[in-house]
Design an enzyme around this catalytic site. Structure first.
Site, short mmCIF file in Angstrom:
data_model
loop_
_atom_site.label_atom_id
_atom_site.label_comp_id
_atom_site.label_asym_id
_atom_site.label_seq_id
_atom_site.Cartn_x
_atom_site.Cartn_y
_atom_site.Cartn_z
N HIS A 57 18.27 -0.52 -1.35
CA HIS A 57 17.27 0.11 -1.38
C HIS A 57 17.37 0.29 0.24
O HIS A 57 16.79 -0.96 1.25
CB HIS A 57 15.96 -0.67 -1.32
CG HIS A 57 14.25 -0.27 -0.87
ND1 HIS A 57 14.39 0.80 -2.03
CD2 HIS A 57 14.20 1.27 0.28
CE1 HIS A 57 13.26 1.41 -1.43
NE2 HIS A 57 13.14 1.58 -0.13
N HIS A 59 17.67 3.80 3.66
CA HIS A 59 17.19 4.85 4.50
C HIS A 59 18.24 5.40 5.33
O HIS A 59 18.02 5.35 6.34
CB HIS A 59 15.64 4.87 4.43
CG HIS A 59 14.38 4.84 3.48
ND1 HIS A 59 13.54 5.90 2.91
CD2 HIS A 59 14.10 4.35 3.29
CE1 HIS A 59 12.98 5.21 2.38
NE2 HIS A 59 12.47 4.04 1.80
N GLN A 152 9.48 12.18 -0.31
CA GLN A 152 8.75 11.09 0.92
C GLN A 152 7.08 12.17 0.86
O GLN A 152 6.59 10.55 0.70
CB GLN A 152 8.75 11.38 1.81
CG GLN A 152 8.19 10.50 3.36
CD GLN A 152 8.82 8.65 3.27
OE1 GLN A 152 10.05 8.64 3.62
NE2 GLN A 152 7.28 8.47 3.39
N HIS A 210 9.46 4.10 -4.83
CA HIS A 210 8.55 3.54 -4.12
C HIS A 210 7.37 3.20 -4.86
O HIS A 210 6.97 4.31 -5.10
CB HIS A 210 8.38 4.20 -2.59
CG HIS A 210 9.87 4.27 -1.57
ND1 HIS A 210 11.17 4.38 -2.22
CD2 HIS A 210 10.04 4.21 -0.69
CE1 HIS A 210 11.69 4.48 -1.00
NE2 HIS A 210 11.22 4.01 -0.38
N GLU A 213 3.39 0.44 -2.89
CA GLU A 213 3.97 -0.22 -1.87
C GLU A 213 2.43 0.01 -0.87
O GLU A 213 1.92 0.74 0.63
CB GLU A 213 4.88 1.19 -0.41
CG GLU A 213 5.32 0.34 0.81
CD GLU A 213 6.27 0.63 1.64
OE1 GLU A 213 7.03 1.90 1.00
OE2 GLU A 213 6.89 -0.01 2.34
N ASP A 309 16.10 -1.96 3.67
CA ASP A 309 14.78 -0.67 3.28
C ASP A 309 14.79 0.26 5.01
O ASP A 309 15.18 1.04 5.08
CB ASP A 309 13.77 -1.05 3.65
CG ASP A 309 13.11 -0.29 3.08
OD1 ASP A 309 13.04 1.29 3.06
OD2 ASP A 309 11.42 -0.23 3.43
ZN LIG Z 1 11.92 2.56 1.32
#
Ligand SMILES: [Zn+2]
Length: 424
Positions: A57, A59, A152, A210, A213, A309
């Protein structure tokens, strides 16, 4: 004559004194005292050889952008998302590619040779998608990069997100992403999970969302994700990332949820560094840790990987691509200090994420790709304890990175001249 032999290796499963023979980029032999010769030999001196680290995971479109266009003052998730929204219109493809390649160099030096990166598709230009598709090709010789189409701003909440997500998949992005807890309502979140899982089923793709969260004990998107995985026959192809709300959920409810996740073949990814810093922000004291229930998930038979992440981006100003640092934090936050639990934390940054990513030829068996990392440590627990030096990183039988051993040259009477701290 083999191409390469690593002599006297310790393996993560505890086998010692193993020689690993490599030919044509693959492991050709794995046994003690291999009676063969090779063009090159590496003496492992009893230290740990592992298959490469895998980050399930990440970005990569935002990495190394800390401070652009300004610093996240509060350090919170929501200011991070707002900040990313400010940065997006200013991004250029060249800068994205340059930062991603810089990160990949860094990753390779740390023995991290496979990364699943989410890529934001809520930008009509799909600049980040095109940049990371280009990066995926360029790094292929030394690093497996898998891309997730990540809306996102919410696939329902953001006007063109669903259309853009489909365009990203058309361009070759590998995995369907989502962010149900960021949709406007719980119903919209559930609807987004249905739409995205159906899209994955139609296209024969895997899903990594995701999911939950938040610190909301009533967030239920992982239940919906597991339900849809089962309904659509996606067992073994669906992953819930973060799942931090599970930390706050009612225990009785979780006792129902865990078997559902196992039956649905859903995997989990915790992101310890980020979860421990971003969750529990509305608490005074006692403060929740926020990371998902890793030991409980494992005990229920749900695979759990740890992800990095973020590395120096709007959400997190730290991080280094060191998956041993990630395992170290995960071990502490989950209080996984038992001997077997610590080994599970090592698996959470190696074999478990490799299975989640579906990496072909990963592992320490004859026939597997000769992707190997020699660590300055005697076993997986010591590797985590020391965030051990990557003495050698090998891809397809070729040495692609090396770091000198950590040593201290002491001049004290009665002490050895050199102390290797991994042998302490
Ligand atoms: Zn993430």
């Amino acid at each position: 004559m083999l191409d390469l032999i690593l002599r006297d290796a310790t393996l993560p499963d505890g086998r010692v004194g193993i020689d690993i023979g490599v030919e044509h980029g693959r492991i050709a032999a794995l046994q003690p005292h291999l009676p063969a010769q090779a063009g090159r030999e590496i003496d492992c001196a009893g230290q740990l050889v592992t298959p490469p680290f895998v980050d399930a995971h990440f970005h990569m479109d935002s990495t190394l952008s800390h401070g652009l266009p300004r610093v996240n003052q509060s350090g919170t998730l929501l200011e991070g998302i707002a900040l990313w929204g400010e940065l997006k219109p200013l991004l250029t493809q060249e800068a994205l590619v340059e930062r991603a390649l810089a990160y990949c160099d860094w990753a390779v030096a740390k023995g991290l040779l496979a990364i699943r990166s989410h890529v934001d598709v809520c930008d009509d230009r799909l600049l980040a998608v095109e940049a990371l598709l280009q990066v995926r090709e360029r790094v292929k010789p030394y690093l497996d990069l898998q891309l997730v189409a990540f809306p996102q701003d919410g696939v329902l909440r953001s006007a063109n997100a669903l259309a853009n997500l489909k365009r990203a998949l058309d361009l070759g992005v590998d995995v369907v992403g989502g962010i149900p807890h960021f949709e406007r309502t719980m119903q919209d979140g559930a609807e987004s999970v249905r739409i995205l899982c159906e899209l994955a089923a139609e296209r024969g793709l895997v899903v990594d969302m995701h999911c939950d969260e938040s610190d909301d004990p009533l967030s239920r998107h992982i239940e919906t994700l597991a339900f849809q995985a089962q309904r659509l026959g996606l067992q073994g192809r669906v992953t819930g990332s973060h799942l931090t709300s599970m930390h706050s959920m009612d225990n009785y409810y979780v006792s129902k949820l865990l078997p559902l996740m196992r039956e649905a073949g859903v995997a989990a990814i915790a992101n310890p560094l980020i979860n421990i810093t971003l969750q529990g922000r509305h608490d005074s004291y006692p403060k929740r840790r926020g990371m998902t229930r890793v030991p409980d998930l494992l005990a229920a038979g749900v695979p759990v990987a740890f992800g990095q992440d973020c590395v120096t981006d709007p959400w997190y100003s730290l991080g280094s691509g060191d998956m041993l640092e990630v395992a170290h934090m995960g071990l502490h936050v989950a209080q996984m200090t038992g001997q077997e639990a610590m080994r599970q934390c090592f698996a959470a940054v190696t074999t478990t994420p490799a299975a989640i990513l579906g990496l072909q030829g990963y592992g320490l068996e004859v026939g597997c790709r000769a992707d190997l990392v020699l660590l300055q440590a005697g076993d997986p627990v010591e590797a985590i304890r020391l965030r051990a030096t990557r003495l050698a990183v090998i891809r397809g039988g070729k040495l692609i990175a090396a770091t000198p051993p950590a040593t201290a040259a002491l001049q004290l009477p009665g002490r050895p001249a050199t102390v290797d701290w991994s042998r302490g």
